[in-house]
Design a protein around this motif. Structure first.
Motif, PDB file in Angstrom:
ATOM      1  N   PRO A  34     -48.838 -17.008-136.444  1.00  0.00           N
ATOM      2  CA  PRO A  34     -48.693 -16.491-137.869  1.00  0.00           C
ATOM      3  C   PRO A  34     -49.238 -14.334-137.718  1.00  0.00           C
ATOM      4  N   PRO A  35     -48.366 -13.551-138.436  1.00  0.00           N
ATOM      5  CA  PRO A  35     -49.185 -12.380-137.782  1.00  0.00           C
ATOM      6  C   PRO A  35     -50.408 -12.006-138.735  1.00  0.00           C
ATOM      7  N   PRO A  36     -50.708 -10.947-137.735  1.00  0.00           N
ATOM      8  CA  PRO A  36     -52.199 -10.545-138.106  1.00  0.00           C
ATOM      9  C   PRO A  36     -52.683 -10.438-139.406  1.00  0.00           C
ATOM     10  N   LYS A  37     -53.410 -10.832-139.848  1.00  0.00           N
ATOM     11  CA  LYS A  37     -54.040 -11.180-140.924  1.00  0.00           C
ATOM     12  C   LYS A  37     -54.240  -8.876-141.526  1.00  0.00           C
ATOM     13  N   ASP A  38     -54.571  -8.767-141.239  1.00  0.00           N
ATOM     14  CA  ASP A  38     -54.928  -6.725-141.136  1.00  0.00           C
ATOM     15  C   ASP A  38     -54.980  -6.088-140.118  1.00  0.00           C
ATOM     16  N   LYS A  39     -55.837  -5.011-140.698  1.00  0.00           N
ATOM     17  CA  LYS A  39     -54.996  -3.810-139.810  1.00  0.00           C
ATOM     18  C   LYS A  39     -56.126  -4.627-138.583  1.00  0.00           C
ATOM     19  N   GLU A  40     -57.409  -5.195-138.391  1.00  0.00           N
ATOM     20  CA  GLU A  40     -58.824  -5.188-137.265  1.00  0.00           C
ATOM     21  C   GLU A  40     -58.173  -6.411-136.677  1.00  0.00           C
ATOM     22  N   GLU A  41     -57.091  -7.255-136.814  1.00  0.00           N
ATOM     23  CA  GLU A  41     -56.827  -8.116-135.981  1.00  0.00           C
ATOM     24  C   GLU A  41     -55.671  -8.009-135.264  1.00  0.00           C
ATOM     25  N   ALA A  42     -54.485  -6.695-135.696  1.00  0.00           N
ATOM     26  CA  ALA A  42     -53.518  -6.326-135.153  1.00  0.00           C
ATOM     27  C   ALA A  42     -53.602  -5.352-134.240  1.00  0.00           C
ATOM     28  N   THR A  43     -55.197  -4.384-134.208  1.00  0.00           N
ATOM     29  CA  THR A  43     -55.481  -3.963-133.292  1.00  0.00           C
ATOM     30  C   THR A  43     -56.106  -4.359-132.209  1.00  0.00           C
ATOM     31  N   GLN A  44     -56.533  -5.764-132.634  1.00  0.00           N
ATOM     32  CA  GLN A  44     -57.328  -6.517-131.690  1.00  0.00           C
ATOM     33  C   GLN A  44     -56.657  -6.816-131.262  1.00  0.00           C
ATOM     34  N   ARG A  45     -55.123  -7.654-131.366  1.00  0.00           N
ATOM     35  CA  ARG A  45     -54.585  -7.649-130.369  1.00  0.00           C
ATOM     36  C   ARG A  45     -53.601  -6.777-129.478  1.00  0.00           C
ATOM     37  N   SER A  46     -53.705  -5.367-130.114  1.00  0.00           N
ATOM     38  CA  SER A  46     -53.142  -4.536-129.203  1.00  0.00           C
ATOM     39  C   SER A  46     -54.145  -4.079-128.067  1.00  0.00           C
ATOM     40  N   ARG A  47     -55.350  -4.252-128.427  1.00  0.00           N
ATOM     41  CA  ARG A  47     -55.997  -4.100-127.560  1.00  0.00           C
ATOM     42  C   ARG A  47     -56.331  -5.549-125.974  1.00  0.00           C
ATOM     43  N   ASP A  48     -56.171  -6.598-126.743  1.00  0.00           N
ATOM     44  CA  ASP A  48     -56.488  -7.739-125.747  1.00  0.00           C
ATOM     45  C   ASP A  48     -54.886  -7.881-124.477  1.00  0.00           C
ATOM     46  N   LEU A  49     -53.907  -6.847-125.263  1.00  0.00           N
ATOM     47  CA  LEU A  49     -52.598  -7.239-124.571  1.00  0.00           C
ATOM     48  C   LEU A  49     -52.491  -5.977-123.154  1.00  0.00           C
ATOM     49  N   ALA A  50     -53.684  -5.118-124.179  1.00  0.00           N
ATOM     50  CA  ALA A  50     -53.768  -3.928-122.460  1.00  0.00           C
ATOM     51  C   ALA A  50     -54.706  -4.355-122.257  1.00  0.00           C
ATOM     52  N   ASN A  51     -55.987  -5.166-122.279  1.00  0.00           N
ATOM     53  CA  ASN A  51     -56.414  -5.731-121.310  1.00  0.00           C
ATOM     54  C   ASN A  51     -55.610  -6.339-120.394  1.00  0.00           C
ATOM     55  N   ALA A  52     -55.705  -7.344-120.830  1.00  0.00           N
ATOM     56  CA  ALA A  52     -54.003  -8.814-119.560  1.00  0.00           C
ATOM     57  C   ALA A  52     -53.217  -8.217-119.135  1.00  0.00           C
ATOM     58  N   ILE A 100     -46.182   6.393-140.526  1.00  0.00           N
ATOM     59  CA  ILE A 100     -47.869   6.558-140.967  1.00  0.00           C
ATOM     60  C   ILE A 100     -48.498   5.005-140.357  1.00  0.00           C
ATOM     61  N   GLY A 101     -49.684   4.889-139.544  1.00  0.00           N
ATOM     62  CA  GLY A 101     -50.333   3.840-138.617  1.00  0.00           C
ATOM     63  C   GLY A 101     -51.600   3.713-138.919  1.00  0.00           C
ATOM     64  N   THR A 102     -51.813   3.360-138.183  1.00  0.00           N
ATOM     65  CA  THR A 102     -53.417   2.400-137.734  1.00  0.00           C
ATOM     66  C   THR A 102     -53.139   2.817-136.209  1.00  0.00           C
ATOM     67  N   LEU A 103     -54.684   3.940-136.044  1.00  0.00           N
ATOM     68  CA  LEU A 103     -54.856   4.328-134.837  1.00  0.00           C
ATOM     69  C   LEU A 103     -56.372   3.909-134.776  1.00  0.00           C
ATOM     70  N   PRO A 104     -56.189   3.809-133.262  1.00  0.00           N
ATOM     71  CA  PRO A 104     -58.091   3.173-132.979  1.00  0.00           C
ATOM     72  C   PRO A 104     -58.542   4.186-132.739  1.00  0.00           C
ATOM     73  N   ILE A 105     -58.842   5.485-133.710  1.00  0.00           N
ATOM     74  CA  ILE A 105     -59.023   5.921-133.890  1.00  0.00           C
ATOM     75  C   ILE A 105     -59.973   6.505-132.882  1.00  0.00           C
ATOM     76  N   SER A 106     -61.185   5.681-132.651  1.00  0.00           N
ATOM     77  CA  SER A 106     -63.002   5.677-131.863  1.00  0.00           C
ATOM     78  C   SER A 106     -62.497   5.435-130.843  1.00  0.00           C
ATOM     79  N   SER A 107     -61.985   4.579-130.736  1.00  0.00           N
ATOM     80  CA  SER A 107     -61.167   4.082-129.188  1.00  0.00           C
ATOM     81  C   SER A 107     -60.566   6.046-128.017  1.00  0.00           C
ATOM     82  N   PHE A 108     -59.819   6.500-128.737  1.00  0.00           N
ATOM     83  CA  PHE A 108     -59.520   7.084-127.911  1.00  0.00           C
ATOM     84  C   PHE A 108     -60.388   8.562-127.874  1.00  0.00           C
ATOM     85  N   ALA A 109     -60.991   8.895-129.195  1.00  0.00           N
ATOM     86  CA  ALA A 109     -62.335   9.844-129.702  1.00  0.00           C
ATOM     87  C   ALA A 109     -63.607   9.935-128.917  1.00  0.00           C
TER      88      ALA A 109
END
Length: 196
Positions: A34-52, A100-109
């Motif tokens: 299933p697609p991510p249920k919200d922006k937080e889950e989508a961002t976590q998937r991106s983080r998990d892929l980067a970590n992998a 217009i996108g969601t960015l992990p601001i705390s991660s880069f700031a």
């Protein structure tokens, strides 16, 4: 230099034709995921892929790359690029995708990662022609995978849109020759005299 993509053919090309040191293929989610249920889950998937990716490439969890070029413009890829960047580094946004996108601001700031936007091709032709004419870019001629005469411009654009040639081969760059192929300039002779 490391290339990351979902397409193994592009990664093979990058490694064998262009000289990329490492590649990592982004795994596609299993069918029915299933697609991510919200922006937080989508961002976590991106983080998990980067970590992998970093784990598979032997990069320590809190380290990363000095410069990350994100060339798709896809929101999840932009997020992944930020997570792949080491503290104090740069992410260069080349791809024009999600307006217009969601960015992990705390991660880069908090990690002081600079995000730089570039408009592709703006003000770079003279320098690019100088660089091509210098011969310093080994193997750059392999980037042009398809050539068409001017009369087949429509076919050239269709090939580029498809991303695969008529026989299923990878399309990287398509060139439309405005002169006959015999008189078309080749790499190493492409700089006009005023730029040489």
């Amino acid at each position: 230099v490391t290339a990351i993509d979902i397409d193994s053919t592009k990664l093979d090309f990058a490694k064998n034709a262009v000289g990329v040191n490492n590649t990592w293929q982004v795994p596609l989610p299993p069918k029915g995921t299933p697609p991510p249920k919200d922006k937080e889950e989508a961002t976590q998937r991106s983080r998990d892929l980067a970590n992998a990716a970093m784990a598979d490439l032997g990069i320590a969890p809190n380290d990363g790359f000095d410069i990350v070029f994100e060339c798709t413009g896809v929101e999840s890829c932009i997020q992944m690029a930020i997570f792949l960047a080491r503290p104090g580094s740069r992410v260069v946004l080349v791809g024009m995708g999600t307006p217009i996108g969601t960015l992990p601001i705390s991660s880069f700031a908090l990690r002081e990662v600079d995000i730089i936007g570039v408009f592709r091709y703006a003000n770079c032709y003279p320098e690019a022609l100088r660089l091509l004419g210098s011969g310093k870019l080994r193997g750059v001629e392999k980037m042009v995978t398809h050539r068409f005469p001017l009369e087949q411009t429509e076919r050239a654009f269709e090939t580029l849109r498809r991303g695969r040639g008529e026989n299923g081969e990878l399309v990287v760059k398509v060139m439309v020759n405005v002169t006959s192929p015999e008189s078309a300039p080749r790499v190493g002779t492409m700089a006009p005299p005023e730029l040489a």
